[in-house]
Design an enzyme around this catalytic site. Structure first.
Site, PDB file in Angstrom:
ATOM      1  N   LYS A 185      -7.105  -5.021  -2.703  1.00 58.65           N
ATOM      2  CA  LYS A 185      -7.862  -5.489  -1.534  1.00 58.65           C
ATOM      3  C   LYS A 185      -8.790  -4.386  -1.047  1.00 58.65           C
ATOM      4  O   LYS A 185      -8.602  -3.213  -1.380  1.00 58.65           O
ATOM      5  CB  LYS A 185      -6.902  -5.900  -0.423  1.00 58.65           C
ATOM      6  CG  LYS A 185      -6.051  -4.737   0.057  1.00 58.65           C
ATOM      7  CD  LYS A 185      -4.955  -5.210   0.976  1.00 58.65           C
ATOM      8  CE  LYS A 185      -4.145  -4.052   1.468  1.00 58.65           C
ATOM      9  NZ  LYS A 185      -4.902  -3.073   2.260  1.00 58.65           N
TER      10      LYS A 185
ATOM     11  N   CYS B 166      -2.068  -2.390   7.738  1.00 59.32           N
ATOM     12  CA  CYS B 166      -1.978  -3.338   6.626  1.00 59.32           C
ATOM     13  C   CYS B 166      -0.685  -4.140   6.618  1.00 59.32           C
ATOM     14  O   CYS B 166      -0.686  -5.319   6.271  1.00 59.32           O
ATOM     15  CB  CYS B 166      -2.202  -2.607   5.313  1.00 59.32           C
ATOM     16  SG  CYS B 166      -3.924  -2.039   5.211  1.00 59.32           S
TER      17      CYS B 166
ATOM     18  N   ASP C 214       0.780  -1.251   0.000  1.00 57.73           N
ATOM     19  CA  ASP C 214       0.000   0.000   0.000  1.00 57.73           C
ATOM     20  C   ASP C 214       0.813   1.304   0.000  1.00 57.73           C
ATOM     21  O   ASP C 214       0.463   2.250   0.737  1.00 57.73           O
ATOM     22  CB  ASP C 214      -0.955   0.028   1.210  1.00 57.73           C
ATOM     23  CG  ASP C 214      -1.973  -1.109   1.204  1.00 57.73           C
ATOM     24  OD1 ASP C 214      -1.902  -1.958   0.309  1.00 57.73           O
ATOM     25  OD2 ASP C 214      -2.820  -1.146   2.113  1.00 57.73           O
TER      26      ASP C 214
HETATM   27  C1  VGL Z   1      -4.700   0.953   5.708  1.00 57.48           C
HETATM   28  C2  VGL Z   1      -6.255   1.909   7.088  1.00 57.48           C
HETATM   29  C3  VGL Z   1      -7.251   1.706   6.163  1.00 57.48           C
HETATM   30  C4  VGL Z   1      -3.279   0.556   5.483  1.00 57.48           C
HETATM   31  C5  VGL Z   1      -5.694   0.737   4.760  1.00 57.48           C
HETATM   32  O1  VGL Z   1      -2.862   0.405   4.304  1.00 57.48           O
HETATM   33  O2  VGL Z   1      -2.542   0.387   6.486  1.00 57.48           O
HETATM   34  N1  VGL Z   1      -4.995   1.520   6.869  1.00 57.48           N
HETATM   35  N2  VGL Z   1      -6.954   1.119   5.005  1.00 57.48           N
END
Ligand code: VGL
Ligand code: ZN
Length: 203
Positions: A106, A151, A8
């Protein structure tokens, strides 16, 4: 074989983004350098529909940081982030991508959040990452990216559950730190569950 999993590293999780992780940009050059050491690299991408149940805006009267029950799972509410096809969902332009084998998206089901790159939070949805790595002969995974306390942590924990020897690259991740100490706590959780903590300089 070993694989690098980049979690991410998207605009919304970087300074200026909707759910910015402080100093998140500092890990980009580290990750780019790391990529030179791996023949097999995959990335995950938070990829939500606009009606996602983790967005505070979809729960009138509630704000980011508050909790709801989402399909039977306790869910913290986030600002709108990483909406499919938006600028915020794109990978940071300075992140080298030319050697990636595959991207795993995801968080596409509006009814459940998905922190881990492997499974969603109620363990029903499967991104296919585990089967893919296994079919390619990967046994060791090295995980970096954002965010360390969400994540990245859940990707590490599922990686261990799936039987991979799982390394967390401590200087190639940063935490949201909703509460002070969340980064340290995430590191301890990962280590207690069998993750090997490693600095990028020793890879
Ligand atoms: C994430 C919060 C919501 C992350 C993703 O990538 O850590 N955190 N969605
Ligand atoms: Zn998300």
């Amino acid at each position: 074989m070993k694989a690098l999993i980049i979690v991410d590293v998207q605009n919304d999780f970087l300074p200026g983004g909707a759910l910015a992780v402080k100093d998140g940009n500092l890990i980009i050059p580290i990750i780019n350098k790391l990529q030179k050491k791996f023949a097999f690299i995959v990335a995950t991408q938070d990829w939500h529909p606009g009606n996602h149940g983790s967005f505070a805006a979809n729960h009138p009267g509630l704000e980011a940081g508050e909790f709801v029950q989402l399909n039977g799972v306790k869910q913290i509410l986030w600002p709108i982030h990483c909406v499919q096809e938006s600028k915020g969902a794109e990978f940071h332009p300075e992140l080298e991508r030319k050697n990636w084998t595959k991207i795993f998206q995801k968080g596409t089901n509006p009814l459940v959040d998905s922190y881990s790159g492997f499974f969603d939070n109620n363990k029903n949805g499967d991104t296919g990452l585990s089967d893919f790595l296994k079919s390619e002969g990967v046994r060791e995974i090295y995980i970096c990216g954002l965010a360390a306390d969400y994540c990245v942590k859940f990707t590490v924990l599922d990686g261990i559950d799936e039987g991979f020897t799982t390394y967390l690259i401590t200087d190639a991740t940063k935490a949201v730190n909703l509460k002070e100490g969340d980064f340290q706590k995430a590191l301890e959780d990962m280590e207690d569950n069998g993750a090997i903590l490693i600095d990028s300089s020793s890879i």
